[in-house]
Scaffold this active site. Structure first.
Site, mmCIF file in Angstrom:
data_model
loop_
_atom_site.group_PDB
_atom_site.id
_atom_site.type_symbol
_atom_site.label_atom_id
_atom_site.label_comp_id
_atom_site.label_asym_id
_atom_site.label_seq_id
_atom_site.Cartn_x
_atom_site.Cartn_y
_atom_site.Cartn_z
ATOM 1 N N GLN A 129 -3.374 -5.791 7.573
ATOM 2 C CA GLN A 129 -2.474 -6.620 6.775
ATOM 3 C C GLN A 129 -1.499 -7.396 7.660
ATOM 4 O O GLN A 129 -0.772 -8.258 7.167
ATOM 5 C CB GLN A 129 -1.702 -5.754 5.768
ATOM 6 C CG GLN A 129 -2.581 -5.206 4.652
ATOM 7 C CD GLN A 129 -1.819 -4.387 3.619
ATOM 8 O OE1 GLN A 129 -2.156 -3.235 3.393
ATOM 9 N NE2 GLN A 129 -0.803 -4.957 2.986
ATOM 10 N N ARG A 186 1.584 -1.467 -3.148
ATOM 11 C CA ARG A 186 1.818 -2.594 -4.051
ATOM 12 C C ARG A 186 3.264 -2.645 -4.536
ATOM 13 O O ARG A 186 3.552 -2.759 -5.729
ATOM 14 C CB ARG A 186 0.886 -2.549 -5.252
ATOM 15 C CG ARG A 186 0.703 -3.963 -5.824
ATOM 16 C CD ARG A 186 -0.171 -3.991 -7.047
ATOM 17 N NE ARG A 186 -0.369 -5.359 -7.462
ATOM 18 C CZ ARG A 186 -1.553 -5.900 -7.714
ATOM 19 N NH1 ARG A 186 -2.644 -5.199 -7.574
ATOM 20 N NH2 ARG A 186 -1.641 -7.141 -8.100
ATOM 21 N N CYS A 187 4.172 -2.532 -3.589
ATOM 22 C CA CYS A 187 5.581 -2.725 -3.916
ATOM 23 C C CYS A 187 6.282 -3.045 -2.613
ATOM 24 O O CYS A 187 5.748 -2.816 -1.548
ATOM 25 C CB CYS A 187 6.191 -1.466 -4.521
ATOM 26 S SG CYS A 187 6.246 -0.084 -3.388
ATOM 27 N N GLU A 201 3.749 -7.666 -6.593
ATOM 28 C CA GLU A 201 4.058 -6.247 -6.659
ATOM 29 C C GLU A 201 4.951 -5.881 -7.841
ATOM 30 O O GLU A 201 5.100 -4.707 -8.165
ATOM 31 C CB GLU A 201 4.684 -5.833 -5.334
ATOM 32 C CG GLU A 201 3.678 -6.095 -4.201
ATOM 33 C CD GLU A 201 4.212 -5.891 -2.818
ATOM 34 O OE1 GLU A 201 5.427 -6.080 -2.638
ATOM 35 O OE2 GLU A 201 3.438 -5.561 -1.922
#
Lengths: 806, 284
Positions: A237, A384-385, A760
């Protein structure tokens, strides 16, 4: 002279710029199975790596015998910590200031830990050889409970740190203690709580779970011994960060390392960190001179690759009798597993957890986070935050519900009277953040109206009565959630990863015929950057998004950037894109003025061209300008039309949203049915409404999974009980609820195009929404708190505990 | 998730399959749809040096309904069970149950024979077959024999089938009256937290015959004669159902796992049975 020129509306539509629900350009290849993922990469002579992993959660490694494995035909090498030690690579630094074993150095600290790395001719031989490596273990006492880990006399897990009373984040008060990180005014908060009219106290557990991207982690390392260049393809990522870390660890100069993130099948924070598989593959390629591929399987991913959450949050919230919140106190016991490998900005060992005052105007607050070692897999990534924001949102949104119960008040009304008001922005929170913009009351009212909130409450009250009369065994829960995200890390002065400031970048090249290529420091894992960044640029430079190629993920070509996670791509790289576009436009203006034989200030930008002010029939299109930039000698201007921008944001952005769901719940079987989900998101300026909707659907589905069943669970021996998708809940289309999405639009005042990021938000807001619905269903029967995940047996246990089974 | 090396065979006759089994002894196993065995091999929990795939054996296929007798080849897939109009008439409980097994992709491959012969307590068909009073035909080196489904399952993954034998057909009488297969699971593709198979007939407003079997609540399927007896002669009212639930509770022996603790499973088993009886009665 321009009768054939399309009218302005058509020209805007042709751009497919901001606000256009442009179809994702990536999907042509993905829907046809033509993506190119790491495991699709095949190189001549490529070898394959596989790990011997520990079956024990805590054990001494007495001996490792590799003879039988080495004797197997096709086995090239078996690496152990002893082989890595001379290179100084048997341990590696983590992103959180700790260090982590690459291969077991004398002991193992969690089940699934990497013990030896087999390199073989093919994937099958490697798997056979793993079976032949003989490891003699001596079992040690296992600690899976972070509270027990901190008891006096508890077994010391990290013997390598023995005697070290301070770590990267200050004092360590116990051998299994990592740090205590504090924010806010503790004394003032406690004083307010002591004097408060009403105090609600509760422990909220956000259980351990896992990002579980469909594509697991992996890499192909290829060392070219002739030219001294290392190429590393991988599921990264943050490819540039990997390049820098690889250079620092290996001693290979950074210009001799090329890191490529090809197509990535979901990241969700799981692909931010550096894993032993990458290090071992690089070493194996350097040793053998051949490319080495390593791709973990699903069980390895779930058991050993970065987990998320595992926060025990003890909260106290105070209010007046009328419900005005006066203070918030939070203490977290954070289970980090065997190594502190959290992927947070380095100065923030608990990420941005101190956004835990949420969307509310809370005058005083304190938060303290104790990091603890246990015999579990390392991780603690932002699934996902933004960093620890979902934990913070879950904490405050549960505390609000608990306080509403304490006050015997409607939870929607309690939120409303405590929201930060529109006129208070920019708002300085008690824990040190500056919220950029918001209009919470408008969003909340819109949401409550959309679902007919009062009608739902009336229906719920009737249901409770019917239940009490024995006419139904189903209860109805209304799940409320109002969240504020904090994304876009971040200002370089605050946020860095291993010293690298968290800016991001965009480089644009306009080609002579008027199309463009833009390269960014981020990397899409499914977010659709190739679609949306082209739209930002289209609106900025007047070239259709269809004529703009977005490239990411190859460090040999892309400008340096910190990657994609924490919803930072749009807030940071999106801003860089807009600003680089404006540099292009500034030069284009000069070229246009020259071509039109007027002063620079006498032309103005109009969609896809520069026009002479007051004479719109005199213009030069961007296409004409691009051609001239390369083909015409313009006095005082260099040829070409290129720009680069490195953007250091002045602040984070603060997306927010109002989520409401309705759940029917069977008290006898614990089964639940989501009747309705309404999700209103405010992510500032909306780049592509369709992509936003897709992001919200995906994030809500992950939130549903987390709240209703998804967990990484261990038994007392430290065995991971949820290592396959049979037991680790990933919803299919059958389980996934239907969603209604909505929006308000409050631009960020400091972002060049006002965008805030959205990917997110639905996870952050969705988890408390679903969990609050379960709690709300039982509120009439006195339930205060029951920990997630709310799977069948745990919901049944709530009903059993409340005496609802007769 | 890489299995150890194995030899793969695809015999076209039962005789060839049997001789392969005899040649390789303990090193050989037959495979039907493979949805249980292949994952076990990939996890290296099962090592099968000689894998005998039964796909190509025509004798193991086909659904026959002859008068009141239903005969299903062991290699009939769950999908074929669902699609069969003959079965829908003769034994509609099979379609209701098969639709609750895994997902369509698995059902295209997974077979009824594999589902019962593997002896996995999580599988749905063993309980259904006990409920139906099915008989399993086995062929081995010494010829053929039949074993009643109610005597077939000995322990988890242990059945009356010997290693040299192959399950060929499943035979049972067509059922009349009411039926239901009620299954609670966590998600698509999961095994039952608890499931109940109920067949019953109604005469003159009361229950004339009943058969009840429970899935995944012991290390073998549980055919509960006592639960069925509790319904005999009753109108399947709430009192009778409560007695059936209590009787069933005495016959099951669930264990704790990720689906929940024992008390929960017992509770859900009761609810599941009560719903199955109610639905079956409404259809009787």
């Amino acid at each position: 002279m321009n009768d054939l020129s399309p009218d302005r509306d058509d020209r805007i539509a042709n751009l497919k710029g901001l606000g256009c629900s442009r179809k994702r350009v990536e999907d042509a290849r993905f829907t046809q199975g033509k993506g190119n993922y790491v495991d699709d990469i095949k190189m001549p002579g490529m070898l394959h790596g596989d790990f011997v992993r520990s079956p024990y959660a805590h054990a001494r490694v007495v001996s490792i015998n590799i003879d039988a494995a080495m004797a197997l035909d096709g086995v090239v090498a078996v690496l152990t910590a002893k082989d890595l030690e001379p290179l100084g690579l048997h341990w590696m630094p983590t992103l959180a200031g700790d260090k982590q074993m690459v291969l077991a150095d004398g002991k193992v600290l969690f089940q699934g830990q990497e013990v030896a790395y087999v390199v073989a001719r093919d994937r099958y031989v490697a798997a056979d050889a793993v079976e032949l490596v003989e490891v003699d273990y001596e079992e040690l006492p296992v600690i899976v409970d972070p509270f027990k880990a901190l008891e006096p006399g508890a077994t010391v897990l990290r013997e390598d740190l023995e005697g070290q009373t301070s770590g990267a984040h200050g004092e360590r008060r116990h051998p299994n203690h990592i740090f205590l990180w504090e924010e806010g005014d503790k004394a003032a908060t406690e004083a307010v709580l002591d004097e408060a009219e009403v105090v609600a106290e509760e422990t909220i557990y956000y259980h351990r779970t896992h990002p579980c991207p469909l594509e697991t982690c992996g890499c192909v390392a290829s060392m070219d011994k002739v030219n001294g260049k290392l190429t590393l393809y991988g599921t990264f990522q943050a490819p540039h960060v990997v390049r820098t870390v690889a250079s620092l660890l290996s001693g290979i100069e950074e210009h001799n390392i090329r890191v490529v993130s090809p197509d990535i099948g979901g990241g969700f924070g799981n692909k931010v960190g550096v894993y032993p598989g990458y290090v071992c593959s690089i070493v194996a390629s350097i040793v053998t001179g051949k490319p080495v591929k390593w791709v973990e399987d699903r069980m390895e991913n779930l058991m050993a690759t970065a987990f998320a959450r595992d926060y025990w949050m003890k909260g106290r919230i105070s209010a007046t009798k009328e419900g005005k919140i006066t203070g918030l106190h939070c203490h977290v016991t954070a289970d980090h597993g065997a190594f502190d490998a959290c992927a947070d900005p380095t100065k923030f060992p608990a990420g941005f957890f101190h956004i835990c005052t949420g969307s509310y105007d809370i005058p005083v607050a304190y938060v303290g986070v104790d990091g603890v070692y246990t015999n579990k897999a390392p991780g603690g990534v932002a699934y996902r935050c933004s960093f620890r924001v979902t934990e913070a949102a879950y904490f405050i949104e549960r505390m609000i519900e608990v306080l509403a119960q304490e006050l015997n008040m409607d939870a929607a009304e309690l939120r409303r009277i405590n929201f930060i008001r529109k006129d208070q922005f920019p708002y300085h929170s008690a824990l040190g953040w500056e919220y950029d913009s918001g209009d919470y009351h408008t969003a909340w009212d819109k949401a409550l109206t959309a679902v007919n909130y009062d009608g739902l409450r009336a229906e719920q009250a009737e249901r409770v009565e019917a239940f009490k009369r024995g006419e139904t065994r189903k209860l109805m829960g209304i799940g409320l959630s109002f969240f504020t995200e904090i994304v876009g890390a971040g200002p370089v002065k605050n946020c860095d990863i291993l010293g690298m400031g968290m800016f991001d970048s965009c480089e644009i090249r306009i080609h002579p015929t008027g199309s463009a290529t833009a390269r960014l420091g981020t990397i899409s894992q499914g977010q659709g950057h190739a679609t949306t960044f082209a739209q930002i640029l289209a609106s900025e430079i007047g070239i259709s998004a269809d004529s703009i190629t977005i490239e990411e993920g190859d460090t040999d070509t892309a400008p340096y950037g910190l990657g994609t996670y924490g919803s930072r791509s749009t807030p940071v790289a999106g801003a860089a894109t807009a600003l680089a576009g404006r540099k292009i436009r500034a030069k284009a203006q000069m070229i246009a003025a020259y071509l039109l034989e007027v002063h620079d200030n006498d032309v103005e930008f109009d969609v896809d061209r520069f026009v002479v002010k007051g004479a719109p029939e005199r213009f030069k299109t961007m296409k004409e300008i691009a051609y001239a930039a390369y083909n015409q000698a313009i006095p005082g201007l260099e040829p070409g039309l290129e720009a680069v921008s490195y953007y250091d944001p002045p602040n984070m952005t603060y997306p927010f949203g109002a989520y409401i769901c309705v759940m029917d719940l069977d008290v006898d079987t614990g089964q639940t049915e989501i009747r309705q989900v309404y999700a209103l998101d405010d992510c500032g300026t909306r780049i592509n409404p369709m992509v936003i909707e897709g992001q919200v659907h995906g994030g809500l589905t992950e939130a549903y999974a987390i709240a209703m069943g998804q967990e990484i669970a261990y038994d007392e021996m430290g065995n991971c009980k949820t290592g396959t998708l049979m037991d680790f809940f990933l919803p299919t289309a059958v389980e996934t609820p239907h969603y209604t999405t909505d929006f308000t639009e409050t631009p960020s005042p400091h972002h060049p195009i006002g965008a805030k990021g959205v990917g997110e938000s639905p996870n952050v807001g969705g988890v408390p929404m679903f969990s609050n619905a379960v709690h709300d269903a039982f509120r009439a029967f006195g339930l205060r708190q029951s920990h997630m995940p709310h799977d069948h047996w745990r919901i049944w246990r709530i009903a059993e505990g409340l005496g609802l089974h007769g | 998730m890489i299995p150890a090396a194995f030899e793969y065979y695809r015999p076209e006759s039962l005789q060839d399959a049997l001789s392969l089994l005899q040649t390789h002894g303990d090193d050989a196993r037959v495979m039907a749809g493979g949805h249980s065995l292949i994952p076990m091999m990939k996890l290296r929990m099962a090592e099968v040096p000689h894998l005998i795939d039964l796909q190509a054996i025509a004798d193991l296929r086909g659904i026959r309904v002859d008068g009141d007798t239903v005969s299903i080849g062991a290699m009939v897939t769950q999908h074929e069970v669902i699609e069969s109009t003959d079965l829908l008439r003769a034994a509609p409980i099979l379609r209701e149950a098969a639709l609750q097994i895994a997902d369509p992709q698995v059902r295209y491959m997974g077979t009824i024979g594999g589902n019962v012969a593997n002896g996995d307590p999580g599988n749905d068909m063993p309980g259904i077959m006990q409920c139906l009073g099915a008989e399993f035909s086995l062929i081995g080196p010494d010829g053929t024999r039949t074993v009643a489904a109610r005597n077939f399952f000995e322990a988890a993954y242990m059945t009356a089938r010997t290693d040299e034998e192959i399950l060929t057909r499943i035979t049972f009488p067509a059922h009349a009256g009411g039926f239901a297969y009620e299954k609670q699971k966590r998600k698509i593709g999961d095994y039952a937290t608890a499931a109940a198979a109920v067949l019953l007939t109604k005469e003159g407003g009361t229950c004339a015959t009943a058969s009840i079997a429970m899935t995944n609540l012991s290390d073998v399927p549980v055919w509960s004669e006592a639960a069925a007896a509790a319904l005999d002669g009753t109108a399947c009212d709430s009192g009778a159902i409560a007695k059936a639930m209590a009787a069933m509770d005495g016959d099951i022996d669930p264990g704790e796992d990720n689906r929940g603790p024992v008390a929960f499973k017992r509770h859900v088993a009761g609810i599941t049975l009560s719903r199955a009886i109610t639905r079956a009665w409404s259809r009787a």
